[in-house]
Structures are given as C-alpha cells and as structure tokens.
Design a protein around this motif. Sequence first.
Motif, PDB file in Angstrom:
ATOM      1  N   PRO A  80      23.219  48.498 -29.842  1.00  0.00           N
ATOM      2  CA  PRO A  80      24.009  49.542 -29.175  1.00  0.00           C
ATOM      3  C   PRO A  80      23.603  49.720 -27.718  1.00  0.00           C
ATOM      4  N   GLY A  81      24.592  49.720 -26.840  1.00  0.00           N
ATOM      5  CA  GLY A  81      24.340  49.862 -25.415  1.00  0.00           C
ATOM      6  C   GLY A  81      23.953  48.579 -24.721  1.00  0.00           C
ATOM      7  N   LYS A  82      23.733  47.512 -25.488  1.00  0.00           N
ATOM      8  CA  LYS A  82      23.335  46.228 -24.906  1.00  0.00           C
ATOM      9  C   LYS A  82      24.248  45.099 -25.381  1.00  0.00           C
ATOM     10  N   GLU A  83      25.469  45.447 -25.753  1.00  0.00           N
ATOM     11  CA  GLU A  83      26.386  44.452 -26.303  1.00  0.00           C
ATOM     12  C   GLU A  83      26.749  43.397 -25.261  1.00  0.00           C
ATOM     13  N   MET A  84      26.998  42.208 -25.768  1.00  0.00           N
ATOM     14  CA  MET A  84      27.406  41.084 -24.928  1.00  0.00           C
ATOM     15  C   MET A  84      28.764  40.584 -25.400  1.00  0.00           C
ATOM     16  N   PRO A  85      29.564  40.026 -24.484  1.00  0.00           N
ATOM     17  CA  PRO A  85      30.895  39.566 -24.878  1.00  0.00           C
ATOM     18  C   PRO A  85      30.840  38.273 -25.679  1.00  0.00           C
ATOM     19  N   GLY A  86      31.803  38.149 -26.585  1.00  0.00           N
ATOM     20  CA  GLY A  86      31.906  36.944 -27.378  1.00  0.00           C
ATOM     21  C   GLY A  86      33.334  36.722 -27.817  1.00  0.00           C
ATOM     22  N   VAL A  87      33.558  35.640 -28.524  1.00  0.00           N
ATOM     23  CA  VAL A  87      34.862  35.364 -29.117  1.00  0.00           C
ATOM     24  C   VAL A  87      34.659  34.959 -30.568  1.00  0.00           C
ATOM     25  N   ASN A 134      38.892  30.657 -34.965  1.00  0.00           N
ATOM     26  CA  ASN A 134      39.731  30.673 -36.168  1.00  0.00           C
ATOM     27  C   ASN A 134      38.966  30.248 -37.416  1.00  0.00           C
ATOM     28  N   ASP A 135      37.889  29.475 -37.240  1.00  0.00           N
ATOM     29  CA  ASP A 135      37.093  29.057 -38.401  1.00  0.00           C
ATOM     30  C   ASP A 135      36.027  30.080 -38.777  1.00  0.00           C
ATOM     31  N   GLY A 136      36.024  31.223 -38.083  1.00  0.00           N
ATOM     32  CA  GLY A 136      35.065  32.286 -38.381  1.00  0.00           C
ATOM     33  C   GLY A 136      33.806  32.244 -37.543  1.00  0.00           C
ATOM     34  N   ALA A 137      33.616  31.174 -36.787  1.00  0.00           N
ATOM     35  CA  ALA A 137      32.424  31.078 -35.933  1.00  0.00           C
ATOM     36  C   ALA A 137      32.524  32.080 -34.789  1.00  0.00           C
ATOM     37  N   ARG A 138      31.371  32.637 -34.419  1.00  0.00           N
ATOM     38  CA  ARG A 138      31.282  33.562 -33.297  1.00  0.00           C
ATOM     39  C   ARG A 138      30.550  32.879 -32.150  1.00  0.00           C
ATOM     40  N   LEU A 139      31.128  32.966 -30.956  1.00  0.00           N
ATOM     41  CA  LEU A 139      30.495  32.368 -29.788  1.00  0.00           C
ATOM     42  C   LEU A 139      30.141  33.444 -28.768  1.00  0.00           C
ATOM     43  N   ASP A 140      28.973  33.317 -28.173  1.00  0.00           N
ATOM     44  CA  ASP A 140      28.599  34.184 -27.058  1.00  0.00           C
ATOM     45  C   ASP A 140      29.238  33.637 -25.782  1.00  0.00           C
ATOM     46  N   VAL A 141      29.887  34.513 -25.005  1.00  0.00           N
ATOM     47  CA  VAL A 141      30.507  34.064 -23.751  1.00  0.00           C
ATOM     48  C   VAL A 141      29.925  34.834 -22.563  1.00  0.00           C
ATOM     49  N   SER A 142      28.678  35.249 -22.677  1.00  0.00           N
ATOM     50  CA  SER A 142      28.026  35.963 -21.582  1.00  0.00           C
ATOM     51  C   SER A 142      28.044  35.155 -20.290  1.00  0.00           C
ATOM     52  N   ALA A 143      27.991  33.840 -20.414  1.00  0.00           N
ATOM     53  CA  ALA A 143      27.985  32.997 -19.218  1.00  0.00           C
ATOM     54  C   ALA A 143      29.291  33.081 -18.445  1.00  0.00           C
ATOM     55  N   PHE A 144      30.340  33.561 -19.083  1.00  0.00           N
ATOM     56  CA  PHE A 144      31.606  33.770 -18.365  1.00  0.00           C
ATOM     57  C   PHE A 144      31.424  34.821 -17.279  1.00  0.00           C
ATOM     58  N   GLY A 145      30.527  35.790 -17.532  1.00  0.00           N
ATOM     59  CA  GLY A 145      30.144  36.704 -16.463  1.00  0.00           C
ATOM     60  C   GLY A 145      30.778  38.074 -16.474  1.00  0.00           C
ATOM     61  N   SER A 179      36.695  24.555 -20.996  1.00  0.00           N
ATOM     62  CA  SER A 179      35.664  23.683 -20.430  1.00  0.00           C
ATOM     63  C   SER A 179      34.283  23.945 -21.006  1.00  0.00           C
ATOM     64  N   ASN A 180      34.064  25.144 -21.535  1.00  0.00           N
ATOM     65  CA  ASN A 180      32.692  25.549 -21.871  1.00  0.00           C
ATOM     66  C   ASN A 180      32.460  25.874 -23.341  1.00  0.00           C
ATOM     67  N   GLN A 181      33.504  25.859 -24.155  1.00  0.00           N
ATOM     68  CA  GLN A 181      33.345  26.282 -25.546  1.00  0.00           C
ATOM     69  C   GLN A 181      32.285  25.469 -26.277  1.00  0.00           C
ATOM     70  N   SER A 182      32.260  24.182 -26.044  1.00  0.00           N
ATOM     71  CA  SER A 182      31.311  23.324 -26.766  1.00  0.00           C
ATOM     72  C   SER A 182      29.870  23.625 -26.401  1.00  0.00           C
ATOM     73  N   ARG A 183      29.650  24.232 -25.239  1.00  0.00           N
ATOM     74  CA  ARG A 183      28.284  24.545 -24.799  1.00  0.00           C
ATOM     75  C   ARG A 183      27.891  25.996 -25.080  1.00  0.00           C
ATOM     76  N   ALA A 184      28.846  26.812 -25.537  1.00  0.00           N
ATOM     77  CA  ALA A 184      28.555  28.230 -25.771  1.00  0.00           C
ATOM     78  C   ALA A 184      27.655  28.392 -26.992  1.00  0.00           C
ATOM     79  N   THR A 185      26.767  29.352 -26.926  1.00  0.00           N
ATOM     80  CA  THR A 185      25.826  29.616 -28.016  1.00  0.00           C
ATOM     81  C   THR A 185      26.531  30.302 -29.177  1.00  0.00           C
ATOM     82  N   GLN A 186      26.218  29.849 -30.386  1.00  0.00           N
ATOM     83  CA  GLN A 186      26.778  30.516 -31.562  1.00  0.00           C
ATOM     84  C   GLN A 186      26.032  31.816 -31.823  1.00  0.00           C
ATOM     85  N   VAL A 187      26.767  32.806 -32.288  1.00  0.00           N
ATOM     86  CA  VAL A 187      26.207  34.110 -32.637  1.00  0.00           C
ATOM     87  C   VAL A 187      26.094  34.186 -34.152  1.00  0.00           C
ATOM     88  N   SER A 188      24.977  34.638 -34.641  1.00  0.00           N
ATOM     89  CA  SER A 188      24.758  34.743 -36.082  1.00  0.00           C
ATOM     90  C   SER A 188      25.810  35.629 -36.742  1.00  0.00           C
TER      91      SER A 188
END
Length: 286
Positions: free
Chosen positions: A9-16, A19-30, A52-61
């Motif tokens: 809480p209060g420290k959330e980061m953006p992600g997406v 469709n397969d249920g995987a969660r990606l962190d997109v903090s690098a988008f800025g 361009s960057n989806q393959s390099r984005a970190t997966q979120v648990s």
Amino acid sequence: MKLIRHGDPGKEMPGVLLNDGARLDVSAFGSDYDEAFFTNNGLARLADWLQSNQSRATQVSGSARLGPAVCCPSKIVCIGLNFRDHAAESQMEIPREPVIFFKATTSLVGPNDRLVIPKNGTKVDWEVELAVVIGKRALYVPKDRALDHVAGYVLHNDYSERTFQLERGGQWVKGKSADTFAPLGPFLATPDEIANPGNLKMWLKVNGEIRQNSSTANMVFDVATLVSYVSEFMTLLPGDVISTGTPAGVGLGMKPPQYLKAGDVVELGIEGLGESRQNVVHYAGH
C-alpha cells in the motif's frame, strides 16, 4: 489492455495483466496510472512500449498484492439508485435524472484488501458496481461523444455504512467514505476489452451465498448518459472514477436487513473485469 498496480500500500507499481494470466511489471515505462498518464496519451504509448519491451519486462508473482487499479484520481463520483430493482428494494422512486454523490478518495484500496468496519459502524453494506475511468478531460460532453472520454472499466465494491448514510442527516457521502470502502480492481480493462459495457453480468456473494446477481443491462442510465450528465456539473479529469450504481440484493433490502460483521467474506465480479474478495474486520484503532 488490462492495467494492474502491484506492491505494498502506497508503494504500488504499474503493471499489465496478459491474456494468459501472466502479470508483468511495467515500471520501466516510467509512469503510474494517474492523471498525467491518461492526459498524455499513456494508453497508446504503453501499448507501443510493450511491443518492444514486453519480452524483457519482469514477471510479477501471482501472489503479489494488487492495489487500486488507478492512482490518485481527483474524485470518485458515484451514481445512486441507477438500477430499477435496487430503487424498488430501497423503497425509493426511480430517479428522473441521475443521483450524484461523492466518495472520498481516501476510501480507495486494493481489490483483495480487508474491509474495515469503521468506528461506531453497525450497518456496513455491500454494492457490486461497474466503475468507469475517465481518459481525457470532459466538460459539457454530448452523449454521442461521451465514450470517447472513457479510458476503461473496472470492478468496484461501493461499501456503505447505512447508519452514517441514512440516519445521521446530511448527504450520503458520510456513509460512503470510510477507509477501505472502495476496493477497485483487480484490473482496469480498456474499452477494446469490453464489447458492451451495457450488458455485463455482475454478481456478489457473502460467505459463499449469492446476494446480488444481475447485469448492467438493468441500469436506468447507461455509461454514455452518465459521463455526459456528470460533465454538465463538473470537469471530469483523466483518471477520475464514475461508479455507476448497484443492482438489487444489498443488505439494506433484505427482510430483515442483514449487514456485515467481522469474519465475513465478500466476493464479487463483473463479466470481463475479474473478481475481488474482501475479508471483513473491525476497526482496531482508538
């Protein structure tokens, strides 16, 4: 796209959410999903970035906490009595014009955070609702252009303390604004994900028992009408939330009325917008 926000809480980061249920962190988008993001064409820019960057984005648990699906909206506008059956169970007339009230932005929490019964609260009630997130500034918007101002849709539980709302005078906002009274998420779905916001199944359970089982097709005023109408009276800023009302099946309408108590579990969902779950606890402060 499906936008999520993850983290403490209060420290959330953006992600997406893919469709397969995987969660990606997109903090690098800025950018977090706030007013500036939506104002500056953030949805389109994020879609381009992902190509361009989806393959390099970190997966979120999958066990990571989800926060509210949008960050710091300037306001949460709610629509009352917008389902015919709910107006009837509340023993109120169907409104001739939308009923507008506000919910404090400090009530926002993640979709699966605890629901805290506020101090002196005795009649805490549930309300599954479709919420609309504004994508670009809206003032005096005609109905036929209203959906152009929508960034997406999200599941919302418009919790209410009925004593505060109905028995202590003044406006409804008092009964709507306690901390934790606006779990929003799990994700924001962009309009391309939702073919028809006016025909979505919606449901809510308390302790495994169905309490609300309806569809947005039963709304008195549809999404376009509401966005246009609210914009007559105030400027809607990007990231603002409009919650469009709840169907029949709230605790207030039961005979006798039934309200939440510590230990209860509330689960809810809307077709295409996922599900959320709140465990009910008592306020533990002083």
